[in-house]
Motif scaffolding. Structure first.
Motif, PDB file in Angstrom:
ATOM      1  N   ALA A 119       0.850  -1.186   0.000  1.00  0.00           N
ATOM      2  CA  ALA A 119       0.000   0.000   0.000  1.00  0.00           C
ATOM      3  C   ALA A 119       0.889   1.240   0.000  1.00  0.00           C
ATOM      4  CB  ALA A 119      -0.911  -0.007   1.216  1.00  0.00           C
ATOM      5  N   ILE A 169     -15.833   4.404  -1.499  1.00  0.00           N
ATOM      6  CA  ILE A 169     -14.568   3.998  -2.113  1.00  0.00           C
ATOM      7  C   ILE A 169     -13.454   3.843  -1.077  1.00  0.00           C
ATOM      8  CG2 ILE A 169     -15.050   5.052  -4.349  1.00  0.00           C
ATOM      9  CD1 ILE A 169     -13.419   7.451  -3.478  1.00  0.00           C
ATOM     10  N   GLY A 170     -13.779   4.008   0.204  1.00  0.00           N
ATOM     11  CA  GLY A 170     -12.746   3.830   1.208  1.00  0.00           C
ATOM     12  C   GLY A 170     -13.217   4.240   2.579  1.00  0.00           C
ATOM     13  N   PHE A 227      -8.260   3.831   0.292  1.00  0.00           N
ATOM     14  CA  PHE A 227      -9.119   3.432  -0.806  1.00  0.00           C
ATOM     15  C   PHE A 227      -9.293   1.931  -0.836  1.00  0.00           C
ATOM     16  CE2 PHE A 227      -7.203   7.474  -1.928  1.00  0.00           C
ATOM     17  CZ  PHE A 227      -8.302   8.212  -2.296  1.00  0.00           C
ATOM     18  N   GLU A 228     -10.522   1.511  -1.086  1.00  0.00           N
ATOM     19  CA  GLU A 228     -10.816   0.088  -1.167  1.00  0.00           C
ATOM     20  C   GLU A 228     -10.722  -0.467  -2.573  1.00  0.00           C
ATOM     21  OE1 GLU A 228     -14.675  -0.278   0.563  1.00  0.00           O
ATOM     22  OE2 GLU A 228     -13.878  -0.482   2.597  1.00  0.00           O
ATOM     23  N   ASN A 229     -10.885   0.408  -3.554  1.00  0.00           N
ATOM     24  CA  ASN A 229     -10.830  -0.087  -4.936  1.00  0.00           C
ATOM     25  C   ASN A 229     -10.340   1.018  -5.857  1.00  0.00           C
ATOM     26  OD1 ASN A 229     -13.022   1.577  -4.783  1.00  0.00           O
ATOM     27  ND2 ASN A 229     -14.532   0.064  -5.424  1.00  0.00           N
ATOM     28  N   HIS A 230     -10.193   0.647  -7.126  1.00  0.00           N
ATOM     29  CA  HIS A 230      -9.729   1.626  -8.097  1.00  0.00           C
ATOM     30  C   HIS A 230     -10.845   2.603  -8.450  1.00  0.00           C
ATOM     31  CE1 HIS A 230      -5.907  -0.322  -9.031  1.00  0.00           C
ATOM     32  NE2 HIS A 230      -6.550  -1.469  -8.923  1.00  0.00           N
ATOM     33  N   LYS A 240      -4.456   1.683  -6.010  1.00  0.00           N
ATOM     34  CA  LYS A 240      -4.733   0.273  -5.758  1.00  0.00           C
ATOM     35  C   LYS A 240      -5.449   0.147  -4.424  1.00  0.00           C
ATOM     36  CE  LYS A 240      -0.445  -0.731  -5.702  1.00  0.00           C
ATOM     37  NZ  LYS A 240       0.008   0.666  -5.845  1.00  0.00           N
ATOM     38  N   GLU A 241      -6.049  -1.009  -4.199  1.00  0.00           N
ATOM     39  CA  GLU A 241      -6.714  -1.248  -2.929  1.00  0.00           C
ATOM     40  C   GLU A 241      -5.713  -1.114  -1.791  1.00  0.00           C
ATOM     41  OE1 GLU A 241      -9.431  -4.645  -0.658  1.00  0.00           O
ATOM     42  OE2 GLU A 241      -8.910  -4.855  -2.771  1.00  0.00           O
ATOM     43  N   GLY A 242      -6.069  -0.323  -0.801  1.00  0.00           N
ATOM     44  CA  GLY A 242      -5.185  -0.107   0.333  1.00  0.00           C
ATOM     45  C   GLY A 242      -4.362   1.160   0.223  1.00  0.00           C
TER      46      GLY A 242
END
Length: 297
Positions: free
Chosen positions: A185, A279-280, A293-296, A246-248
């Motif tokens: 991350a 998204i996060g 952020f959890e996703n793009h 990216k995720e994280g």
């Protein structure tokens, strides 16, 4: 004798014509220009009275100093640059002459029958929140004096990032078994564009929001924050595709310390895009808001 009188009146008539055609017009122009307030010898300095550094701290206080010439029985107002904020204050008050700042405007009142000449009038100001994120800020005072300030950082996000130790970006590492591990991350704060604080407002139940800052401008008077009130911060920013979130991955957003004192908390709250999609999550760390952020995008 009659001839002398006749010539004398002729010369006097010519003289009156000449006087009325040129000097009186010049006098009228001078009187007209003297009816306006004049600002002279303006300069910006540090609080210590020194010249501003080549790279300005966006949060630093700056002093504006100038001389004023105010005609008799004159009232006028000059708007201050939208890029600055100055507290309401009285700068000068003697007899019937008052110079003050109200709602980011310079107000001048001279109720005396005599003109006033003031030297060394000064006030303290700071850059407004949106202007702090700019690499260069141009301040135009009274449509006559222009100053350019170079800020130390280009965005508030970069200021936050400089205070945080970021993980390595774009590198892969080998685990204990020799296999390539996924990308770690990464702090993507420096990749965020156009970071801007728009609004700070208080919301309590069904009552309408009470704005502390609205559209980047500090409101006057300031509302009172009570225990139980919800304080909301409205930021806007864009994420370029080159950021490759990216995720994280996470970013840091500097909270406005001139309004509140913040403490680190362990809990987190959801973070939504303006479309309403989560998204996060957001957490508070060392006076900075961290968004993971959890996703793009």
């Amino acid at each position: 004798m009659n001839k002398f009188k006749k010539h004398w009146w002729s010369l006097l008539s010519v003289l009156l014509i000449v006087l009325s055609s040129f000097p009186l017009q010049t006098i009228a122009e001078n009187l007209s220009s003297s009816e306006e307030c004049r600002v002279n010898n303006m300069q910006l300095t540090t609080l210590e009275g020194k010249a501003l550094p080549q790279e300005n701290d966006p949060k630093a206080s700056i002093v504006a100093q100038f001389d004023l010439v105010v005609p008799e029985n004159k009232k006028t107002t000059f708007g201050l640059p939208a890029e600055i904020t100055a507290n309401n204050q009285e700068l000068y008050h003697q007899n019937e002459t008052i110079v003050s700042i109200e709602e980011n405007q310079l107000k001048i009142v001279n109720d005396s029958d005599q003109p006033a000449s003031l030297e060394g009038v000064n006030f303290e100001f700071k850059l407004a929140e949106p202007a702090r994120s700019l690499a260069e800020v141009t301040l135009n005072f009274f449509n006559e004096f222009e100053f350019k300030l170079n800020n130390k950082q280009t965005t508030a996000a970069k200021d936050a990032a400089s205070k945080k130790s970021s993980t390595e970006s774009g590198k892969q590492s080998k685990g204990s078994n020799g296999e390539i591990t996924p990308f770690a991350a990464t702090d993507k704060t420096s990749a965020i564009d156009d970071m801007k604080l728009n609004d700070i407002y208080i919301k309590n139940g069904s009552n309408p929001p009470a704005y502390i800052v609205k559209n980047g401008v500090k409101q006057n008077p300031q509302p009172t924050v009570k225990v139980g009130d919800g304080v909301y911060f409205d930021y806007t920013f864009s994420v370029p595709s080159a950021a490759n979130l990216k995720e994280g991955d996470y970013i840091y957003i500097a909270l406005p310390e001139e309004y509140f004192t913040f403490s680190s908390v362990s809990n987190s709250v959801p973070f939504y895009e303006n479309s309403g999609e989560k998204i996060g999550d957001m957490t508070l760390e060392n006076d900075f808001r961290k968004e993971i952020f959890e996703n793009h995008f």
